[in-house]
Design a protein around this motif. Structure first.
Motif, PDB file in Angstrom:
ATOM      1  N   ARG A  16      11.097   7.419 -12.424  1.00 54.07           N
ATOM      2  CA  ARG A  16      10.015   6.498 -12.760  1.00 54.07           C
ATOM      3  C   ARG A  16       9.659   5.690 -11.511  1.00 54.07           C
ATOM      4  NH1 ARG A  16       6.919   6.033 -16.788  1.00 54.07           N
ATOM      5  NH2 ARG A  16       6.060   4.032 -17.320  1.00 54.07           N
ATOM      6  N   VAL A  17       8.363   5.682 -11.164  1.00 55.52           N
ATOM      7  CA  VAL A  17       7.885   4.991  -9.969  1.00 55.52           C
ATOM      8  C   VAL A  17       6.639   4.175 -10.301  1.00 55.52           C
ATOM      9  CG1 VAL A  17       8.807   6.709  -8.349  1.00 55.52           C
ATOM     10  CG2 VAL A  17       6.487   6.966  -9.235  1.00 55.52           C
ATOM     11  N   ARG A  18       6.258   3.316  -9.374  1.00 54.59           N
ATOM     12  CA  ARG A  18       5.038   2.519  -9.492  1.00 54.59           C
ATOM     13  C   ARG A  18       4.189   2.741  -8.246  1.00 54.59           C
ATOM     14  NH1 ARG A  18       7.222  -2.152  -9.961  1.00 54.59           N
ATOM     15  NH2 ARG A  18       7.044  -2.218 -12.218  1.00 54.59           N
ATOM     16  N   ILE A  20       1.919   1.020  -5.918  1.00 57.12           N
ATOM     17  CA  ILE A  20       1.626  -0.378  -5.629  1.00 57.12           C
ATOM     18  C   ILE A  20       0.134  -0.630  -5.415  1.00 57.12           C
ATOM     19  CG2 ILE A  20       3.930  -0.918  -4.776  1.00 57.12           C
ATOM     20  CD1 ILE A  20       2.843  -0.691  -1.926  1.00 57.12           C
ATOM     21  N   ALA A  21      -0.628   0.406  -5.096  1.00 57.80           N
ATOM     22  CA  ALA A  21      -2.071   0.241  -4.900  1.00 57.80           C
ATOM     23  C   ALA A  21      -2.797  -0.014  -6.218  1.00 57.80           C
ATOM     24  CB  ALA A  21      -2.658   1.464  -4.208  1.00 57.80           C
ATOM     25  N   SER A  22      -2.373   0.667  -7.283  1.00 58.45           N
ATOM     26  CA  SER A  22      -3.053   0.537  -8.579  1.00 58.45           C
ATOM     27  C   SER A  22      -2.214  -0.197  -9.626  1.00 58.45           C
ATOM     28  CB  SER A  22      -3.405   1.922  -9.123  1.00 58.45           C
ATOM     29  OG  SER A  22      -2.222   2.628  -9.471  1.00 58.45           O
ATOM     30  N   GLY A  23      -0.904  -0.292  -9.405  1.00 56.89           N
ATOM     31  CA  GLY A  23      -0.010  -0.908 -10.371  1.00 56.89           C
ATOM     32  C   GLY A  23       0.400   0.020 -11.496  1.00 56.89           C
ATOM     33  N   ILE A  24      -0.051   1.263 -11.479  1.00 55.83           N
ATOM     34  CA  ILE A  24       0.261   2.227 -12.539  1.00 55.83           C
ATOM     35  C   ILE A  24       1.665   2.794 -12.335  1.00 55.83           C
ATOM     36  CG2 ILE A  24      -0.406   4.425 -13.598  1.00 55.83           C
ATOM     37  CD1 ILE A  24      -3.280   3.817 -12.744  1.00 55.83           C
ATOM     38  N   GLU A  25       2.394   2.931 -13.451  1.00 50.78           N
ATOM     39  CA  GLU A  25       3.723   3.517 -13.419  1.00 50.78           C
ATOM     40  C   GLU A  25       3.698   4.914 -14.018  1.00 50.78           C
ATOM     41  OE1 GLU A  25       6.758   1.111 -15.139  1.00 50.78           O
ATOM     42  OE2 GLU A  25       6.246  -0.629 -13.911  1.00 50.78           O
ATOM     43  N   GLY A  26       4.614   5.744 -13.556  1.00 48.03           N
ATOM     44  CA  GLY A  26       4.742   7.096 -14.084  1.00 48.03           C
ATOM     45  C   GLY A  26       5.903   7.806 -13.429  1.00 48.03           C
ATOM     46  N   GLU A  27       5.978   9.109 -13.633  1.00 47.52           N
ATOM     47  CA  GLU A  27       7.053   9.936 -13.082  1.00 47.52           C
ATOM     48  C   GLU A  27       6.550  10.654 -11.836  1.00 47.52           C
ATOM     49  OE1 GLU A  27       9.863  13.703 -14.400  1.00 47.52           O
ATOM     50  OE2 GLU A  27       8.659  12.670 -15.903  1.00 47.52           O
ATOM     51  N   LEU A  28       7.308  10.558 -10.751  1.00 46.27           N
ATOM     52  CA  LEU A  28       6.942  11.246  -9.511  1.00 46.27           C
ATOM     53  C   LEU A  28       7.209  12.734  -9.688  1.00 46.27           C
ATOM     54  CD1 LEU A  28       5.970  11.076  -6.573  1.00 46.27           C
ATOM     55  CD2 LEU A  28       8.360  10.744  -5.907  1.00 46.27           C
ATOM     56  N   MET A  29       6.161  13.529  -9.716  1.00 48.98           N
ATOM     57  CA  MET A  29       6.272  14.956  -9.976  1.00 48.98           C
ATOM     58  C   MET A  29       6.426  15.781  -8.704  1.00 48.98           C
ATOM     59  SD  MET A  29       6.220  14.708 -13.153  1.00 48.98           S
ATOM     60  CE  MET A  29       6.313  16.434 -13.577  1.00 48.98           C
ATOM     61  N   LEU A  47       1.023  13.174   0.172  1.00 45.61           N
ATOM     62  CA  LEU A  47       0.512  12.640  -1.081  1.00 45.61           C
ATOM     63  C   LEU A  47       1.556  12.745  -2.171  1.00 45.61           C
ATOM     64  CD1 LEU A  47      -3.084  14.135  -1.145  1.00 45.61           C
ATOM     65  CD2 LEU A  47      -2.414  11.808  -0.563  1.00 45.61           C
ATOM     66  N   ALA A  48       1.679  11.679  -2.972  1.00 51.11           N
ATOM     67  CA  ALA A  48       2.566  11.660  -4.126  1.00 51.11           C
ATOM     68  C   ALA A  48       1.744  12.004  -5.353  1.00 51.11           C
ATOM     69  CB  ALA A  48       3.180  10.273  -4.282  1.00 51.11           C
ATOM     70  N   TYR A  49       2.267  12.896  -6.184  1.00 47.89           N
ATOM     71  CA  TYR A  49       1.648  13.244  -7.468  1.00 47.89           C
ATOM     72  C   TYR A  49       2.461  12.560  -8.553  1.00 47.89           C
ATOM     73  CZ  TYR A  49      -1.401  16.682  -5.355  1.00 47.89           C
ATOM     74  OH  TYR A  49      -2.375  17.294  -4.606  1.00 47.89           O
ATOM     75  N   ILE A  50       1.817  11.619  -9.260  1.00 47.38           N
ATOM     76  CA  ILE A  50       2.482  10.829 -10.288  1.00 47.38           C
ATOM     77  C   ILE A  50       1.851  11.137 -11.634  1.00 47.38           C
ATOM     78  CG2 ILE A  50       3.004   8.494 -11.092  1.00 47.38           C
ATOM     79  CD1 ILE A  50       2.795   7.610  -8.131  1.00 47.38           C
ATOM     80  N   SER A  61      -0.925   7.786  -1.667  1.00 48.34           N
ATOM     81  CA  SER A  61      -0.107   7.961  -0.476  1.00 48.34           C
ATOM     82  C   SER A  61       1.346   7.690  -0.841  1.00 48.34           C
ATOM     83  CB  SER A  61      -0.561   6.969   0.602  1.00 48.34           C
ATOM     84  OG  SER A  61       0.373   6.956   1.662  1.00 48.34           O
ATOM     85  N   ILE A  62       2.258   8.463  -0.285  1.00 52.47           N
ATOM     86  CA  ILE A  62       3.674   8.258  -0.566  1.00 52.47           C
ATOM     87  C   ILE A  62       4.119   6.874  -0.118  1.00 52.47           C
ATOM     88  CG2 ILE A  62       4.544   9.287   1.555  1.00 52.47           C
ATOM     89  CD1 ILE A  62       6.106   9.541  -1.966  1.00 52.47           C
ATOM     90  N   ALA A  63       3.427   6.271   0.829  1.00 51.45           N
ATOM     91  CA  ALA A  63       3.754   4.921   1.301  1.00 51.45           C
ATOM     92  C   ALA A  63       3.520   3.870   0.204  1.00 51.45           C
ATOM     93  CB  ALA A  63       2.936   4.585   2.532  1.00 51.45           C
ATOM     94  N   ASN A  64       2.714   4.204  -0.819  1.00 46.18           N
ATOM     95  CA  ASN A  64       2.412   3.286  -1.922  1.00 46.18           C
ATOM     96  C   ASN A  64       3.383   3.395  -3.079  1.00 46.18           C
ATOM     97  OD1 ASN A  64       0.151   2.347  -0.589  1.00 46.18           O
ATOM     98  ND2 ASN A  64      -1.243   3.709  -1.648  1.00 46.18           N
ATOM     99  N   VAL A  65       4.394   4.256  -2.983  1.00 48.89           N
ATOM    100  CA  VAL A  65       5.281   4.530  -4.106  1.00 48.89           C
ATOM    101  C   VAL A  65       6.578   3.741  -3.958  1.00 48.89           C
ATOM    102  CG1 VAL A  65       6.611   6.350  -5.269  1.00 48.89           C
ATOM    103  CG2 VAL A  65       4.301   6.801  -4.459  1.00 48.89           C
ATOM    104  N   GLN A  66       6.968   3.087  -5.062  1.00 47.12           N
ATOM    105  CA  GLN A  66       8.241   2.387  -5.110  1.00 47.12           C
ATOM    106  C   GLN A  66       8.907   2.642  -6.452  1.00 47.12           C
ATOM    107  OE1 GLN A  66       7.127  -1.709  -4.540  1.00 47.12           O
ATOM    108  NE2 GLN A  66       6.855  -2.057  -6.726  1.00 47.12           N
ATOM    109  N   PRO A  67      10.246   2.507  -6.533  1.00 46.29           N
ATOM    110  CA  PRO A  67      10.911   2.699  -7.826  1.00 46.29           C
ATOM    111  C   PRO A  67      10.409   1.677  -8.840  1.00 46.29           C
ATOM    112  CG  PRO A  67      12.512   2.515  -6.033  1.00 46.29           C
ATOM    113  CD  PRO A  67      11.183   2.197  -5.460  1.00 46.29           C
ATOM    114  N   ALA A  68      10.298   2.086 -10.090  1.00 38.79           N
ATOM    115  CA  ALA A  68       9.840   1.168 -11.134  1.00 38.79           C
ATOM    116  C   ALA A  68      11.007   0.458 -11.771  1.00 38.79           C
ATOM    117  CB  ALA A  68       9.050   1.929 -12.192  1.00 38.79           C
TER     118      ALA A  68
END
Length: 68
Positions: A16-18, A20-29, A47-50, A61-68
């Motif tokens: 589960r990740v967030r 940070i650009a949009s605030g949307i959470e989901g699963e990093l696929m 690119l991260a696919y969530i 961008s993968i730089a925008n992904v953090q653990p939720a």
């Protein structure tokens, strides 16, 4: 490199990740290094696919992904 994309291993895959650009959470696929070239200038981007709660996937961008 002539390929248009390649998969990249990442420690947060299937977690589960967030975004940070949009605030949307989901699963990093997947994390994919994609060729986003235009006008003859080669440019690669990781690119991260969530997959969000709706089941639809989005990219960031993968730089925008953090653990939720």
């Amino acid at each position: 490199m002539s390929d248009r994309y390649e998969y990249v291993p990442h420690r947060l895959l299937r977690r589960r990740v967030r975004d940070i650009a949009s605030g949307i959470e989901g699963e990093l696929m997947a994390v994919i290094n994609e060729n986003v070239s235009d006008a003859g200038v080669e440019r690669w981007m990781e690119l991260a696919y969530i997959r969000g709660a709706s089941g639809r996937e989005f990219t960031t961008s993968i730089a925008n992904v953090q653990p939720a």
